[in-house]
Write an enzyme that holds these catalytic residues in place. Structure first.
Site, PDB file in Angstrom:
ATOM      1  CB  THR A  36       1.297  -4.812   4.710  1.00 29.91           C
ATOM      2  OG1 THR A  36       0.377  -3.734   4.536  1.00 29.91           O
ATOM      3  CG2 THR A  36       2.721  -4.275   4.806  1.00 29.91           C
ATOM      4  CG  HIS A  51      -4.192  -1.197  -4.705  1.00 27.63           C
ATOM      5  ND1 HIS A  51      -3.811   0.108  -4.528  1.00 27.63           N
ATOM      6  CD2 HIS A  51      -5.304  -1.361  -3.953  1.00 27.63           C
ATOM      7  CE1 HIS A  51      -4.654   0.710  -3.704  1.00 27.63           C
ATOM      8  NE2 HIS A  51      -5.570  -0.163  -3.334  1.00 27.63           N
TER       9      HIS A  51
END
Length: 169
Positions: A36, A51
């Site tokens: 998101t 990430h």
């Protein structure tokens, strides 16, 4: 459905990813990350890239900064997905002047109807002081309501602090 809560840098995403990878391996599927975050600045772009690199090539990724319910609805029954994270999604909605309550209702309905395995990661923001401005208070309240609604539907709720999981449900 598993709700994974914790503070910033508590280990919640790592815990959710490890649990999802183990479950996906049993099912013979690649795990899926529903991300998101949006890169609004260079530092956030670097975080997102880090990430992605940390997850590695075994993960599929779907970007859903606003249309999270649609991303959940698109999952197949065999999918194992981590949603990271609900509080960023709420921030995105608020910054885009989208109404939070209907979007939260759509997400809850999509999660409830989904046969996929879902690990929903979110920051617990209700443990600190009452924020000093209306936007921050609105955000904290929306996150608290969403967490309670998802926790009621979830089969498991885990809270992480210092990398240690505490099963709440």
């Amino acid at each position: 459905m598993v709700l994974v809560l914790g503070g910033a840098r508590s280990g919640k995403t790592r815990w959710a990813q490890e649990a999802a990878m183990a479950q996906a391996a049993k099912a013979g599927r690649a795990p899926l990350m529903i991300a998101t975050a949006t890169a609004l600045d260079e530092e956030m772009a670097e975080r997102i890239a880090r990430h992605q690199a940390d997850r590695g090539a075994d993960w599929r990724t779907v970007e859903a900064p606003l249309e999270l319910a649609a991303a959940v609805r698109s999952l197949e029954a065999q999918d194992v997905a981590v949603v990271d994270c609900l509080t960023l999604w709420l921030s995105n909605l608020m910054l885009a002047d989208k109404p939070v309550e209907p979007a939260a209702g759509e997400l809850l309905a999509a999660c409830s109807a989904s046969a996929a395995s879902l690990f929903l990661v979110s920051n617990e923001v209700g443990l600190g002081i009452v924020p000093d401005n209306p936007l921050a208070r609105r955000f904290r309240d929306a996150a608290g309501r969403l967490h309670q609604q998802i926790a009621a539907q979830a089969q498991q709720v885990v809270f992480l602090a210092a990398g240690l999981p505490l099963t709440l449900k």
